[in-house]
Design an enzyme around this catalytic site. Sequence first.
Site, PDB file in Angstrom:
ATOM      1  N   SER A  73     -61.539 -20.439 -90.732  1.00 24.33           N
ATOM      2  CA  SER A  73     -62.489 -19.455 -90.230  1.00 24.33           C
ATOM      3  C   SER A  73     -63.761 -20.176 -89.738  1.00 24.33           C
ATOM      4  O   SER A  73     -63.645 -21.145 -88.987  1.00 24.33           O
ATOM      5  CB  SER A  73     -62.799 -18.465 -91.362  1.00 24.33           C
ATOM      6  OG  SER A  73     -63.260 -17.262 -90.865  1.00 24.33           O
ATOM      7  N   ASP A 324     -53.740 -12.213 -86.992  1.00 27.98           N
ATOM      8  CA  ASP A 324     -55.168 -12.302 -87.284  1.00 27.98           C
ATOM      9  C   ASP A 324     -55.963 -12.033 -86.008  1.00 27.98           C
ATOM     10  O   ASP A 324     -55.809 -12.763 -85.029  1.00 27.98           O
ATOM     11  CB  ASP A 324     -55.453 -13.724 -87.794  1.00 27.98           C
ATOM     12  CG  ASP A 324     -56.938 -13.989 -88.010  1.00 27.98           C
ATOM     13  OD1 ASP A 324     -57.719 -13.012 -88.054  1.00 27.98           O
ATOM     14  OD2 ASP A 324     -57.291 -15.170 -88.164  1.00 27.98           O
ATOM     15  N   HIS A 349     -55.012 -14.634 -91.188  1.00 28.90           N
ATOM     16  CA  HIS A 349     -56.212 -15.473 -91.283  1.00 28.90           C
ATOM     17  C   HIS A 349     -56.002 -16.663 -92.235  1.00 28.90           C
ATOM     18  O   HIS A 349     -55.784 -16.483 -93.408  1.00 28.90           O
ATOM     19  CB  HIS A 349     -57.381 -14.620 -91.748  1.00 28.90           C
ATOM     20  CG  HIS A 349     -58.723 -15.140 -91.346  1.00 28.90           C
ATOM     21  ND1 HIS A 349     -59.033 -15.510 -90.052  1.00 28.90           N
ATOM     22  CD2 HIS A 349     -59.850 -15.353 -92.054  1.00 28.90           C
ATOM     23  CE1 HIS A 349     -60.281 -15.922 -89.994  1.00 28.90           C
ATOM     24  NE2 HIS A 349     -60.807 -15.839 -91.195  1.00 28.90           N
TER      25      HIS A 349
END
Length: 389
Positions: A73, A324, A349
């Site tokens: 991320s 995601d 994710h």
Amino acid sequence: MFDIAPDFGALLVFIEHRYYGESKPFGNDSYKSADTLGYLTSTQALADFAVLITSLKQNLSAVDAPVIVFGGSYGGMLASWFRLKYPHVAMGALASSAPILQFDDITPWSSFYDAVSQDFKSESLNCFSVIKAVWDVLDDRGSSDTGLLELSKTFRACKTVRFPSSLSNWLWTAFTYTAMVDYPTPANFMMNLPAYPVKEMCKIIDSFPAGADVVEKAFAAASLYYNYTGDQKCFQVEGGDDHHGLSGWGWQACTEMVMPMTVSNESMFPPSGFSYEEKSEGCFASYEVRPRMNWITTEYGGHKIDKVLKRFGSNIIFSNGMRDPWSRGGVLKNISSSIIALVTEKGAHHLDFRSATKDDPDWVVEQRRQEVEIIHGWIDQYNKYIAQM
Ligand SMILES: *[C@@H]1O[C@H](CO)[C@@H](O)[C@H](O)[C@H]1NC(C)=O
Ligand SMILES: *[C@@H]1O[C@H](CO)[C@@H](O)[C@H](O)[C@H]1NC(C)=O
Ligand SMILES: *[C@@H]1O[C@H](CO)[C@@H](O)[C@H](O)[C@H]1NC(C)=O
Ligand SMILES: *[C@@H]1O[C@H](CO)[C@@H](O)[C@H](O)[C@H]1NC(C)=O
Ligand SMILES: *[C@@H]1O[C@H](CO)[C@@H](O)[C@H](O)[C@H]1NC(C)=O
């Protein structure tokens, strides 16, 4: 990383980002004002990592040991940027679900919510349509006090809700985060959830009789996110998590991490635009700063990334799972023989960073195997090179 470190005989070092966790440079005053928050930037965080890694290697008498950085991320963005800015400190990076192209106009602004909607639509058209229909109904019913009282009961709210927008936000959060964590195995990342939670939410919606109330349906689906373990007595629909409070990410989003997002009329959410002026006013009200729209791409690049990195960069894996919604702002194509995109159709994710489980589907196992193989290749090459120096 925890699973693969032994295979490499690696020392695992987890470096905390300044202003997060316990790393508060001004203690409890760290988030007080722009004066104290001003040192919270990605550039300074990367420099911290460089200082720490260099010092640690000296102390361990391992100055020549190869370093690979990992992140997911925002951490994935940092990992890839670290490799580009500090090639003498890290010889490779694995950037998982890193939306480094979610800036400026590189990726269409509506792509994030289009992707969330696509996840739900792919399970069932009815599921998508119910969610798409719920927002107007909430606004209508929530426009009177008696309506809000009724809705508060339907939503099992701990306290009577004051604004219909709180109900929408509560649902919005459930659907968006569930799309992000649409993992193939039960997980407890954001919340405790079953395997393929989007599918499960849609099953709940589809199990209602066709004529049932859309609000009831949407609420039941969102309850999967908030109450899968069944231990919630009531829901903090309003004033639960403080998303607008002074926090590290709020500041970063108001200074350098500006990721414009809109909601298109193709999505299951109410359409909305992005206004820099509005964003800027909000940031000024919260922090007395205005965002720098183009700073990230000025500092780290992003435009024409394939052409730029083809000649200049090396040793980066960008991994993404297409379930995601952040994947849309990721690097999804191979750039060179050592800047590699590993994309899974059903991944979510940073799924690859989760610990292996016995229920992992083959395609995750294969993705992780490929990552290890590629990194071994970098290290072999590095060691040969060091031996010649
Ligand atoms: C900072 O805040 C925490 C939590 O409120 C508190 O426990 C701690 O004592 C505070 N530290 C200082 C130095 O005031
Ligand atoms: C390395 O050793 C020095 C001297 O003892 C110390 O100040 C420094 O914090 C150490 N660095 C790390 C990363 O542990
Ligand atoms: C949470 O789930 C449990 C078990 O299904 C249920 O009894 C409880 O009413 C739910 N809580 C809320 C707030 O809906
Ligand atoms: C959806 O948006 C597109 C592009 O902005 C527009 O052309 C179209 O008319 C809109 N459709 C509806 C149903 O509003
Ligand atoms: C990139 O190359 C690797 C082989 O090195 C391949 O496995 C992978 O599928 C390619 N990625 C894409 C997105 O085509």
